[in-house]
Design an enzyme around this catalytic site. Structure first.
Site, PDB file in Angstrom:
ATOM      1  N   HIS A   1       0.720  -1.067  -0.031  1.00 43.68           N
ATOM      2  CA  HIS A   1       0.155  -0.106  -0.198  1.00 43.68           C
ATOM      3  C   HIS A   1       0.928   1.189  -0.015  1.00 43.68           C
ATOM      4  O   HIS A   1       0.881   2.047   1.099  1.00 43.68           O
ATOM      5  CB  HIS A   1      -0.977  -0.102   1.167  1.00 43.68           C
ATOM      6  CG  HIS A   1      -1.756  -1.081   1.502  1.00 43.68           C
ATOM      7  ND1 HIS A   1      -1.338  -2.423   1.648  1.00 43.68           N
ATOM      8  CD2 HIS A   1      -3.300  -1.295   0.907  1.00 43.68           C
ATOM      9  CE1 HIS A   1      -2.453  -3.383   1.795  1.00 43.68           C
ATOM     10  NE2 HIS A   1      -3.539  -2.791   1.582  1.00 43.68           N
TER      11      HIS A   1
ATOM     12  N   SER B   1       7.393   5.592   2.459  1.00 41.39           N
ATOM     13  CA  SER B   1       8.002   4.135   2.212  1.00 41.39           C
ATOM     14  C   SER B   1       8.967   4.110   1.115  1.00 41.39           C
ATOM     15  O   SER B   1       9.856   3.610   1.213  1.00 41.39           O
ATOM     16  CB  SER B   1       7.360   3.053   2.862  1.00 41.39           C
ATOM     17  OG  SER B   1       6.143   2.903   2.288  1.00 41.39           O
TER      18      SER B   1
ATOM     19  N   GLU C   1      -0.126   0.458  -5.746  1.00 44.99           N
ATOM     20  CA  GLU C   1      -1.114   1.519  -5.328  1.00 44.99           C
ATOM     21  C   GLU C   1      -2.215   1.342  -6.250  1.00 44.99           C
ATOM     22  O   GLU C   1      -2.065   1.506  -7.552  1.00 44.99           O
ATOM     23  CB  GLU C   1      -0.500   2.684  -5.429  1.00 44.99           C
ATOM     24  CG  GLU C   1      -1.373   3.956  -5.156  1.00 44.99           C
ATOM     25  CD  GLU C   1      -2.109   3.910  -3.972  1.00 44.99           C
ATOM     26  OE1 GLU C   1      -3.121   3.759  -3.795  1.00 44.99           O
ATOM     27  OE2 GLU C   1      -1.439   3.805  -2.894  1.00 44.99           O
TER      28      GLU C   1
ATOM     29  N   ASP D   1      -3.725  -4.611  -6.553  1.00 44.11           N
ATOM     30  CA  ASP D   1      -4.240  -4.582  -5.058  1.00 44.11           C
ATOM     31  C   ASP D   1      -3.111  -5.052  -4.204  1.00 44.11           C
ATOM     32  O   ASP D   1      -2.769  -6.240  -4.346  1.00 44.11           O
ATOM     33  CB  ASP D   1      -5.640  -5.520  -4.855  1.00 44.11           C
ATOM     34  CG  ASP D   1      -6.184  -5.314  -3.484  1.00 44.11           C
ATOM     35  OD1 ASP D   1      -5.832  -6.578  -2.802  1.00 44.11           O
ATOM     36  OD2 ASP D   1      -6.919  -4.551  -3.071  1.00 44.11           O
ATOM     37  N   GLY D   2      -2.966  -4.470  -3.064  1.00 48.05           N
ATOM     38  CA  GLY D   2      -1.608  -5.020  -2.337  1.00 48.05           C
ATOM     39  C   GLY D   2      -2.034  -6.346  -1.793  1.00 48.05           C
ATOM     40  O   GLY D   2      -1.074  -7.007  -1.559  1.00 48.05           O
TER      41      GLY D   2
ATOM     42  N   ASP E   1       0.987  -1.683   4.867  1.00 48.62           N
ATOM     43  CA  ASP E   1       0.669  -0.430   5.694  1.00 48.62           C
ATOM     44  C   ASP E   1      -0.787  -0.280   5.088  1.00 48.62           C
ATOM     45  O   ASP E   1      -0.899   0.947   4.195  1.00 48.62           O
ATOM     46  CB  ASP E   1       1.590   0.526   5.465  1.00 48.62           C
ATOM     47  CG  ASP E   1       1.222   1.674   6.178  1.00 48.62           C
ATOM     48  OD1 ASP E   1       0.148   1.904   6.936  1.00 48.62           O
ATOM     49  OD2 ASP E   1       1.766   2.793   5.804  1.00 48.62           O
TER      50      ASP E   1
END
Length: 268
Positions: free
Chosen positions: A22, A88, A106, A130-131, A151
């Site tokens: 994310h 990050s 993302e 999608d993470g 995250d």
């Protein structure tokens, strides 16, 4: 913590992989309307950069400060020069080497476009994936070593359970990676249940790190955040414990704060 893990991974010549599930926008304008509206950064990164720490603490924070200074000319001489904060992905890029590879996920188009703008590096890919799905699609990587950073925004019901279940499945695929899972401390019962679920997975070397900006938690009030770290570097627990003890009076809303660092499951 992120800088310490990446520095540890860089101690060996073999390439490592970073998967950020994310990733967000990558770089945040602290003079923007959203940042100015909440002002949270003032009592966070702003307060830390202004503080005068003992040499031991300053040395542990130095790599973090160095990355931030790279996006804020003049920051080393004047903490008020802080204008941008790297997310990050930019921390990971700053500490990665030519042989390392990074994947940033993302799904929100506008945020992903902003991330694309600041990630201009052949070592990295920005993915519209999608993470949560990425953890199944991209693990295990060809590299034996690396970091998975999870995250999530915690905007949907059941994300604590999803986080715990996803870790258990991901670890089965890639047991040699380091996993860092962020969570908010607001619903105390949900946090306790989440930690019990993590503990039931019985993954060796599972470390819990929590930091509260107030000494007493209140139900329904965001009081801090936590990290679950699997396979942390050997010295991380002691280093984080030392740093958080120094940060508590600097960042705490009540001037006290509280931190907790301990093993949910120790090394076997």
């Amino acid at each position: 913590m992120l800088t310490r893990i990446l520095a540890y991974l860089g101690q060996k010549d073999a390439a490592f992989r970073v998967l950020d599930t994310h990733a967000g926008a990558g770089l945040y304008d602290l003079s923007g309307s959203e940042a100015q509206r909440t002002g949270e950064w003032e009592s966070g990164v702003g307060a830390v950069l202004r503080a005068d720490f003992k040499p031991e603490i300053a040395a542990l924070l130095a790599p973090w400060r160095q990355v931030i200074a790279g996006f804020n000319p003049g920051l080393d001489a004047d903490p008020s020069a802080l204008r941008h904060y790297p997310g990050s992905p930019l921390f990971a890029l700053a500490l990665a080497r030519p042989q390392d590879r990074l994947l940033f996920c993302e799904t929100e188009p506008g945020v992903r476009a902003a991330l694309d703008d600041v990630v201009q590096d052949l070592r990295a890919k920005v993915l519209p994936t999608d993470g949560w799905q990425a953890l199944a699609a991209y693990l295990p990587p060809k590299e034996r070593r690396g970091l998975v950073l999870v995250d999530p925004p915690f905007e949907e019901a059941g994300e604590f359970h999803r986080l715990a279940a996803t870790l258990a499945e991901a670890y089965k695929r890639w047991a040699t990676g380091i996993y860092a899972l962020w969570y908010p401390i607001k619903d105390v019962r949900a946090v306790d249940a989440f930690q019990r679920e993590i503990a039931r997975a019985a993954i060796p070397k599972t470390l819990r790190i929590e930091f509260d900006t107030r000494a007493v938690r209140q139900a329904g009030v965001l009081s801090g955040c936590g990290l679950i770290v699997v396979n942390p570097p050997f010295t991380l627990a002691d280093e984080i414990r030392t740093v958080l003890a120094a940060l508590a009076p600097v960042m705490a809303s009540d001037g006290v704060g509280r931190s907790r660092v301990g093993w949910l499951i120790p090394e076997r």
